[in-house]
Design a protein around this motif. Structure first.
Motif, PDB file in Angstrom:
ATOM      1  N   LYS A 229      58.021  23.242  -8.103  1.00 29.40           N
ATOM      2  CA  LYS A 229      57.527  24.425  -7.379  1.00 29.40           C
ATOM      3  C   LYS A 229      56.120  24.787  -7.843  1.00 29.40           C
ATOM      4  CE  LYS A 229      61.932  26.572  -6.250  1.00 29.40           C
ATOM      5  NZ  LYS A 229      62.768  27.769  -6.381  1.00 29.40           N
ATOM      6  N   ALA A 230      55.864  24.687  -9.137  1.00 28.90           N
ATOM      7  CA  ALA A 230      54.524  24.975  -9.661  1.00 28.90           C
ATOM      8  C   ALA A 230      53.527  23.966  -9.110  1.00 28.90           C
ATOM      9  CB  ALA A 230      54.532  24.951 -11.189  1.00 28.90           C
ATOM     10  N   ARG A 231      53.925  22.714  -9.034  1.00 28.68           N
ATOM     11  CA  ARG A 231      53.034  21.676  -8.496  1.00 28.68           C
ATOM     12  C   ARG A 231      52.710  21.917  -7.030  1.00 28.68           C
ATOM     13  NH1 ARG A 231      55.461  16.143 -11.188  1.00 28.68           N
ATOM     14  NH2 ARG A 231      55.351  16.871 -13.345  1.00 28.68           N
ATOM     15  N   GLU A 232      53.668  22.503  -6.302  1.00 29.19           N
ATOM     16  CA  GLU A 232      53.395  22.853  -4.907  1.00 29.19           C
ATOM     17  C   GLU A 232      52.216  23.826  -4.836  1.00 29.19           C
ATOM     18  OE1 GLU A 232      57.053  24.391  -3.370  1.00 29.19           O
ATOM     19  OE2 GLU A 232      57.978  22.418  -3.235  1.00 29.19           O
ATOM     20  N   GLY A 233      52.138  24.738  -5.785  1.00 26.31           N
ATOM     21  CA  GLY A 233      51.014  25.664  -5.844  1.00 26.31           C
ATOM     22  C   GLY A 233      49.704  24.943  -6.092  1.00 26.31           C
ATOM     23  N   GLY A 234      49.730  23.947  -6.956  1.00 25.37           N
ATOM     24  CA  GLY A 234      48.535  23.150  -7.220  1.00 25.37           C
ATOM     25  C   GLY A 234      48.105  22.361  -6.006  1.00 25.37           C
ATOM     26  N   MET A 235      49.074  21.803  -5.317  1.00 26.93           N
ATOM     27  CA  MET A 235      48.768  21.026  -4.122  1.00 26.93           C
ATOM     28  C   MET A 235      48.167  21.919  -3.036  1.00 26.93           C
ATOM     29  SD  MET A 235      51.309  18.454  -2.046  1.00 26.93           S
ATOM     30  CE  MET A 235      52.456  19.742  -1.586  1.00 26.93           C
ATOM     31  N   ALA A 236      48.736  23.088  -2.858  1.00 29.92           N
ATOM     32  CA  ALA A 236      48.221  24.016  -1.844  1.00 29.92           C
ATOM     33  C   ALA A 236      46.804  24.467  -2.184  1.00 29.92           C
ATOM     34  CB  ALA A 236      49.151  25.218  -1.716  1.00 29.92           C
ATOM     35  N   ALA A 237      46.542  24.677  -3.467  1.00 28.53           N
ATOM     36  CA  ALA A 237      45.215  25.129  -3.886  1.00 28.53           C
ATOM     37  C   ALA A 237      44.163  24.035  -3.735  1.00 28.53           C
ATOM     38  CB  ALA A 237      45.266  25.610  -5.338  1.00 28.53           C
ATOM     39  N   ALA A 238      44.562  22.785  -3.890  1.00 25.50           N
ATOM     40  CA  ALA A 238      43.622  21.672  -3.823  1.00 25.50           C
ATOM     41  C   ALA A 238      43.400  21.149  -2.410  1.00 25.50           C
ATOM     42  CB  ALA A 238      44.117  20.535  -4.711  1.00 25.50           C
ATOM     43  N   ALA A 239      44.320  21.435  -1.511  1.00 32.96           N
ATOM     44  CA  ALA A 239      44.235  20.900  -0.150  1.00 32.96           C
ATOM     45  C   ALA A 239      42.905  21.201   0.546  1.00 32.96           C
ATOM     46  CB  ALA A 239      45.403  21.395   0.685  1.00 32.96           C
ATOM     47  N   PRO A 240      42.369  22.423   0.439  1.00 36.24           N
ATOM     48  CA  PRO A 240      41.083  22.679   1.103  1.00 36.24           C
ATOM     49  C   PRO A 240      39.940  21.813   0.562  1.00 36.24           C
ATOM     50  CG  PRO A 240      42.148  24.752   0.520  1.00 36.24           C
ATOM     51  CD  PRO A 240      42.932  23.651  -0.122  1.00 36.24           C
ATOM     52  N   LEU A 241      40.001  21.473  -0.710  1.00 36.81           N
ATOM     53  CA  LEU A 241      38.952  20.626  -1.283  1.00 36.81           C
ATOM     54  C   LEU A 241      39.064  19.200  -0.762  1.00 36.81           C
ATOM     55  CD1 LEU A 241      38.885  21.931  -4.964  1.00 36.81           C
ATOM     56  CD2 LEU A 241      37.243  22.386  -3.137  1.00 36.81           C
ATOM     57  N   VAL A 242      40.278  18.708  -0.609  1.00 38.02           N
ATOM     58  CA  VAL A 242      40.465  17.360  -0.061  1.00 38.02           C
ATOM     59  C   VAL A 242      39.958  17.338   1.383  1.00 38.02           C
ATOM     60  CG1 VAL A 242      42.169  15.609   0.590  1.00 38.02           C
ATOM     61  CG2 VAL A 242      42.390  16.828  -1.584  1.00 38.02           C
ATOM     62  N   LYS A 243      40.235  18.402   2.103  1.00 48.11           N
ATOM     63  CA  LYS A 243      39.752  18.486   3.484  1.00 48.11           C
ATOM     64  C   LYS A 243      38.219  18.513   3.514  1.00 48.11           C
ATOM     65  CE  LYS A 243      40.400  20.995   7.768  1.00 48.11           C
ATOM     66  NZ  LYS A 243      41.094  22.067   8.460  1.00 48.11           N
ATOM     67  N   GLU A 244      37.623  19.243   2.587  1.00 50.15           N
ATOM     68  CA  GLU A 244      36.159  19.368   2.546  1.00 50.15           C
ATOM     69  C   GLU A 244      35.474  18.103   2.047  1.00 50.15           C
ATOM     70  OE1 GLU A 244      32.711  21.979   0.234  1.00 50.15           O
ATOM     71  OE2 GLU A 244      34.776  22.693   0.209  1.00 50.15           O
ATOM     72  N   PHE A 245      35.997  17.515   0.963  1.00 49.43           N
ATOM     73  CA  PHE A 245      35.329  16.384   0.315  1.00 49.43           C
ATOM     74  C   PHE A 245      35.791  15.029   0.852  1.00 49.43           C
ATOM     75  CE2 PHE A 245      35.310  19.231  -3.708  1.00 49.43           C
ATOM     76  CZ  PHE A 245      34.224  19.946  -3.237  1.00 49.43           C
ATOM     77  N   GLY A 246      36.915  14.992   1.546  1.00 50.97           N
ATOM     78  CA  GLY A 246      37.466  13.735   2.041  1.00 50.97           C
ATOM     79  C   GLY A 246      38.576  13.239   1.135  1.00 50.97           C
ATOM     80  N   PRO A 247      39.446  12.383   1.653  1.00 50.32           N
ATOM     81  CA  PRO A 247      40.617  11.949   0.889  1.00 50.32           C
ATOM     82  C   PRO A 247      40.360  10.856  -0.154  1.00 50.32           C
ATOM     83  CG  PRO A 247      40.639  10.961   3.057  1.00 50.32           C
ATOM     84  CD  PRO A 247      39.463  11.898   3.022  1.00 50.32           C
ATOM     85  N   ASN A 248      39.184  10.238  -0.154  1.00 48.28           N
ATOM     86  CA  ASN A 248      38.907   9.150  -1.091  1.00 48.28           C
ATOM     87  C   ASN A 248      38.249   9.707  -2.356  1.00 48.28           C
ATOM     88  OD1 ASN A 248      38.210   6.837  -2.454  1.00 48.28           O
ATOM     89  ND2 ASN A 248      37.393   5.795  -0.662  1.00 48.28           N
ATOM     90  N   LEU A 249      39.084   9.991  -3.351  1.00 51.92           N
ATOM     91  CA  LEU A 249      38.584  10.606  -4.584  1.00 51.92           C
ATOM     92  C   LEU A 249      37.576   9.734  -5.321  1.00 51.92           C
ATOM     93  CD1 LEU A 249      41.189  12.266  -3.929  1.00 51.92           C
ATOM     94  CD2 LEU A 249      41.395  12.588  -6.380  1.00 51.92           C
ATOM     95  N   SER A 250      37.615   8.433  -5.114  1.00 51.92           N
ATOM     96  CA  SER A 250      36.679   7.549  -5.806  1.00 51.92           C
ATOM     97  C   SER A 250      35.242   7.768  -5.328  1.00 51.92           C
ATOM     98  CB  SER A 250      37.071   6.080  -5.620  1.00 51.92           C
ATOM     99  OG  SER A 250      36.908   5.680  -4.275  1.00 51.92           O
ATOM    100  N   GLN A 251      35.077   8.427  -4.205  1.00 55.15           N
ATOM    101  CA  GLN A 251      33.745   8.709  -3.682  1.00 55.15           C
ATOM    102  C   GLN A 251      33.244  10.105  -4.058  1.00 55.15           C
ATOM    103  OE1 GLN A 251      34.089   7.959   0.524  1.00 55.15           O
ATOM    104  NE2 GLN A 251      34.095   5.754   0.247  1.00 55.15           N
ATOM    105  N   TRP A 252      34.051  10.867  -4.737  1.00 53.02           N
ATOM    106  CA  TRP A 252      33.661  12.216  -5.116  1.00 53.02           C
ATOM    107  C   TRP A 252      32.716  12.181  -6.320  1.00 53.02           C
ATOM    108  CZ3 TRP A 252      38.601  15.766  -5.109  1.00 53.02           C
ATOM    109  CH2 TRP A 252      39.149  15.777  -3.837  1.00 53.02           C
ATOM    110  N   SER A 253      31.874  13.177  -6.396  1.00 52.24           N
ATOM    111  CA  SER A 253      31.013  13.328  -7.571  1.00 52.24           C
ATOM    112  C   SER A 253      31.849  13.904  -8.717  1.00 52.24           C
ATOM    113  CB  SER A 253      29.855  14.273  -7.259  1.00 52.24           C
ATOM    114  OG  SER A 253      30.338  15.602  -7.093  1.00 52.24           O
ATOM    115  N   GLU A 254      31.307  13.840  -9.908  1.00 54.10           N
ATOM    116  CA  GLU A 254      32.013  14.404 -11.062  1.00 54.10           C
ATOM    117  C   GLU A 254      32.249  15.903 -10.861  1.00 54.10           C
ATOM    118  OE1 GLU A 254      31.618  14.927 -15.909  1.00 54.10           O
ATOM    119  OE2 GLU A 254      30.149  13.714 -14.849  1.00 54.10           O
ATOM    120  N   GLU A 255      31.282  16.590 -10.304  1.00 49.95           N
ATOM    121  CA  GLU A 255      31.426  18.031 -10.056  1.00 49.95           C
ATOM    122  C   GLU A 255      32.576  18.305  -9.077  1.00 49.95           C
ATOM    123  OE1 GLU A 255      28.903  21.875  -8.389  1.00 49.95           O
ATOM    124  OE2 GLU A 255      27.916  19.933  -8.553  1.00 49.95           O
ATOM    125  N   GLN A 256      32.686  17.486  -8.044  1.00 48.07           N
ATOM    126  CA  GLN A 256      33.770  17.667  -7.078  1.00 48.07           C
ATOM    127  C   GLN A 256      35.131  17.434  -7.730  1.00 48.07           C
ATOM    128  OE1 GLN A 256      32.095  14.844  -4.272  1.00 48.07           O
ATOM    129  NE2 GLN A 256      31.824  16.476  -2.746  1.00 48.07           N
TER     130      GLN A 256
END
Length: 72
Positions: free
Chosen positions: A18-45
């Motif tokens: 249940k706690a992880r669900e909170g983490g997933m919900a909080a991170a979802a907007p960033l995945v939408k903004e930055f894209g799903p390929n984390l290997s392409q994200w900057s260190e700041e992202q």
């Protein structure tokens, strides 16, 4: 992996999930903004993403405690 090692693997509790669900919900907007390929994200992202996950998990755990749904 030896059988002994497998026996040490701990499954997440319902409360951890249940706690992880909170983490997933909080991170979802960033995945939408930055894209799903984390290997392409900057260190700041990545740092923003990890911070959002951490905060989302903590916030959800606090909610569970306030709602007396946590096991402690």
């Amino acid at each position: 992996m030896a059988f002994d090692d497998l026996s040490r693997i701990k499954r997440p509790t319902a409360y951890e999930l249940k706690a992880r669900e909170g983490g997933m919900a909080a991170a979802a907007p960033l995945v939408k903004e930055f894209g799903p390929n984390l290997s392409q994200w900057s260190e700041e992202q990545v740092l923003l993403f990890v911070g959002a996950v951490w905060k989302g998990c903590a916030d959800r755990l606090r909610e569970l405690i306030k709602e007396s749904e946590a096991p402690f």
